[in-house]
Design a protein around this motif. Structure first.
Motif, PDB file in Angstrom:
ATOM      1  N   LYS A  42      13.788  54.032  65.137  1.00  0.00           N
ATOM      2  CA  LYS A  42      14.696  55.108  64.725  1.00  0.00           C
ATOM      3  C   LYS A  42      13.920  56.414  64.617  1.00  0.00           C
ATOM      4  CE  LYS A  42      18.607  52.991  64.098  1.00  0.00           C
ATOM      5  NZ  LYS A  42      19.784  53.336  64.838  1.00  0.00           N
ATOM      6  N   ILE A  43      14.517  57.497  65.124  1.00  0.00           N
ATOM      7  CA  ILE A  43      13.870  58.794  65.032  1.00  0.00           C
ATOM      8  C   ILE A  43      14.229  59.455  63.704  1.00  0.00           C
ATOM      9  CG2 ILE A  43      13.896  59.082  67.539  1.00  0.00           C
ATOM     10  CD1 ILE A  43      16.162  61.140  67.130  1.00  0.00           C
ATOM     11  N   ASP A  44      13.500  60.498  63.358  1.00  0.00           N
ATOM     12  CA  ASP A  44      13.763  61.261  62.140  1.00  0.00           C
ATOM     13  C   ASP A  44      14.897  62.236  62.426  1.00  0.00           C
ATOM     14  OD1 ASP A  44      13.645  62.646  59.738  1.00  0.00           O
ATOM     15  OD2 ASP A  44      11.961  63.896  60.396  1.00  0.00           O
ATOM     16  N   CYS A  45      16.115  61.810  62.185  1.00  0.00           N
ATOM     17  CA  CYS A  45      17.283  62.638  62.493  1.00  0.00           C
ATOM     18  C   CYS A  45      17.294  63.926  61.685  1.00  0.00           C
ATOM     19  CB  CYS A  45      18.575  61.859  62.258  1.00  0.00           C
ATOM     20  SG  CYS A  45      18.851  60.541  63.440  1.00  0.00           S
ATOM     21  N   GLY A  46      16.923  63.841  60.414  1.00  0.00           N
ATOM     22  CA  GLY A  46      16.924  65.032  59.574  1.00  0.00           C
ATOM     23  C   GLY A  46      16.010  66.123  60.115  1.00  0.00           C
ATOM     24  N   GLY A  47      14.801  65.744  60.491  1.00  0.00           N
ATOM     25  CA  GLY A  47      13.834  66.706  61.019  1.00  0.00           C
ATOM     26  C   GLY A  47      14.240  67.266  62.369  1.00  0.00           C
ATOM     27  N   ARG A  48      14.689  66.377  63.247  1.00  0.00           N
ATOM     28  CA  ARG A  48      15.097  66.832  64.584  1.00  0.00           C
ATOM     29  C   ARG A  48      16.300  67.753  64.508  1.00  0.00           C
ATOM     30  NH1 ARG A  48      13.616  62.964  68.959  1.00  0.00           N
ATOM     31  NH2 ARG A  48      11.446  62.523  68.481  1.00  0.00           N
ATOM     32  N   CYS A  49      17.271  67.412  63.658  1.00  0.00           N
ATOM     33  CA  CYS A  49      18.474  68.231  63.548  1.00  0.00           C
ATOM     34  C   CYS A  49      18.190  69.556  62.853  1.00  0.00           C
ATOM     35  CB  CYS A  49      19.584  67.472  62.828  1.00  0.00           C
ATOM     36  SG  CYS A  49      20.304  66.164  63.841  1.00  0.00           S
ATOM     37  N   LYS A  50      17.239  69.544  61.939  1.00  0.00           N
ATOM     38  CA  LYS A  50      16.864  70.798  61.278  1.00  0.00           C
ATOM     39  C   LYS A  50      16.318  71.779  62.316  1.00  0.00           C
ATOM     40  CE  LYS A  50      14.449  72.372  57.158  1.00  0.00           C
ATOM     41  NZ  LYS A  50      13.588  71.978  56.051  1.00  0.00           N
ATOM     42  N   GLY A  51      15.505  71.287  63.229  1.00  0.00           N
ATOM     43  CA  GLY A  51      14.984  72.132  64.302  1.00  0.00           C
ATOM     44  C   GLY A  51      16.081  72.543  65.274  1.00  0.00           C
ATOM     45  N   ARG A  52      16.962  71.612  65.595  1.00  0.00           N
ATOM     46  CA  ARG A  52      18.049  71.888  66.544  1.00  0.00           C
ATOM     47  C   ARG A  52      18.996  72.954  65.996  1.00  0.00           C
ATOM     48  NH1 ARG A  52      19.277  71.005  71.926  1.00  0.00           N
ATOM     49  NH2 ARG A  52      21.496  70.856  72.200  1.00  0.00           N
ATOM     50  N   CYS A  53      19.247  72.939  64.700  1.00  0.00           N
ATOM     51  CA  CYS A  53      20.216  73.852  64.087  1.00  0.00           C
ATOM     52  C   CYS A  53      19.577  75.080  63.443  1.00  0.00           C
ATOM     53  CB  CYS A  53      21.035  73.091  63.048  1.00  0.00           C
ATOM     54  SG  CYS A  53      22.017  71.752  63.738  1.00  0.00           S
ATOM     55  N   SER A  54      18.285  75.290  63.673  1.00  0.00           N
ATOM     56  CA  SER A  54      17.579  76.381  62.991  1.00  0.00           C
ATOM     57  C   SER A  54      18.124  77.767  63.332  1.00  0.00           C
ATOM     58  CB  SER A  54      16.080  76.323  63.303  1.00  0.00           C
ATOM     59  OG  SER A  54      15.871  76.530  64.687  1.00  0.00           O
ATOM     60  N   LYS A  55      18.696  77.962  64.498  1.00  0.00           N
ATOM     61  CA  LYS A  55      19.220  79.279  64.890  1.00  0.00           C
ATOM     62  C   LYS A  55      20.743  79.329  64.901  1.00  0.00           C
ATOM     63  CE  LYS A  55      15.209  80.610  67.578  1.00  0.00           C
ATOM     64  NZ  LYS A  55      14.717  81.083  68.872  1.00  0.00           N
ATOM     65  N   SER A  56      21.375  78.321  64.321  1.00  0.00           N
ATOM     66  CA  SER A  56      22.830  78.263  64.318  1.00  0.00           C
ATOM     67  C   SER A  56      23.409  79.294  63.345  1.00  0.00           C
ATOM     68  CB  SER A  56      23.293  76.865  63.909  1.00  0.00           C
ATOM     69  OG  SER A  56      24.682  76.825  63.769  1.00  0.00           O
ATOM     70  N   SER A  57      24.567  79.850  63.706  1.00  0.00           N
ATOM     71  CA  SER A  57      25.242  80.793  62.803  1.00  0.00           C
ATOM     72  C   SER A  57      25.927  80.051  61.655  1.00  0.00           C
ATOM     73  CB  SER A  57      26.272  81.618  63.579  1.00  0.00           C
ATOM     74  OG  SER A  57      27.250  80.772  64.139  1.00  0.00           O
ATOM     75  N   ARG A  58      26.170  78.745  61.838  1.00  0.00           N
ATOM     76  CA  ARG A  58      26.773  77.913  60.791  1.00  0.00           C
ATOM     77  C   ARG A  58      25.898  76.669  60.611  1.00  0.00           C
ATOM     78  NH1 ARG A  58      32.980  77.216  61.990  1.00  0.00           N
ATOM     79  NH2 ARG A  58      32.937  76.624  59.807  1.00  0.00           N
ATOM     80  N   PRO A  59      24.758  76.826  59.925  1.00  0.00           N
ATOM     81  CA  PRO A  59      23.781  75.728  59.847  1.00  0.00           C
ATOM     82  C   PRO A  59      24.291  74.458  59.184  1.00  0.00           C
ATOM     83  CG  PRO A  59      23.161  77.529  58.383  1.00  0.00           C
ATOM     84  CD  PRO A  59      24.323  78.007  59.200  1.00  0.00           C
ATOM     85  N   ASN A  60      25.125  74.563  58.146  1.00  0.00           N
ATOM     86  CA  ASN A  60      25.616  73.352  57.475  1.00  0.00           C
ATOM     87  C   ASN A  60      26.511  72.529  58.399  1.00  0.00           C
ATOM     88  OD1 ASN A  60      24.229  73.964  55.146  1.00  0.00           O
ATOM     89  ND2 ASN A  60      25.976  74.995  54.191  1.00  0.00           N
ATOM     90  N   LEU A  61      27.398  73.205  59.110  1.00  0.00           N
ATOM     91  CA  LEU A  61      28.283  72.522  60.062  1.00  0.00           C
ATOM     92  C   LEU A  61      27.471  71.902  61.191  1.00  0.00           C
ATOM     93  CD1 LEU A  61      31.246  71.950  60.907  1.00  0.00           C
ATOM     94  CD2 LEU A  61      31.151  74.081  62.185  1.00  0.00           C
ATOM     95  N   CYS A  62      26.501  72.662  61.688  1.00  0.00           N
ATOM     96  CA  CYS A  62      25.640  72.174  62.762  1.00  0.00           C
ATOM     97  C   CYS A  62      24.871  70.933  62.328  1.00  0.00           C
ATOM     98  CB  CYS A  62      24.681  73.285  63.190  1.00  0.00           C
ATOM     99  SG  CYS A  62      23.571  72.822  64.539  1.00  0.00           S
TER     100      CYS A  62
END
Length: 103
Positions: A42-62
């Protein structure tokens, strides 16, 4: 002769149904194994998604959508956008409205 043909067709149908049932059971078992994590790291979903959503205008939704997709697929494409071709499962999940769910 007609009885022979009808029996032959019946046997053929029975064979096809049992083969289909067996392959269906294999697919269900494979899906359950992937969800349970047998032999899958299993990958670290929290860490990967934090990086993926770092530039999102709606980070919580992302983050909510990304984590949901990551837990399902065990994959998050690299970068903050695009690269969906590197994770086909992630790219194929849609909302009820038919839009792509995963950021």
């Amino acid at each position: 002769m007609a009885i022979f043909r009808s029996k032959l067709i019946l046997l053929l149908i029975l064979f096809c149904l049992t083969t289909y049932e067996h392959s269906l059971q294999l697919h269900v078992h494979a899906a359950e194994a992937a969800q349970v994590g047998e032999g899958v790291v299993k990958i670290d979903c929290g860490g990967r998604c934090k990086g993926r959503c770092s530039k999102s205008s709606r980070p919580n939704l992302c983050l909510r959508a990304c984590n949901s997709c990551c837990y399902r697929c065990n994959c998050v494409p690299p970068g903050t956008a695009g690269n969906h071709h590197l994770c086909p499962c992630y790219a194929s999940i849609t909302t009820r409205g038919g839009r792509l769910k995963c950021p």
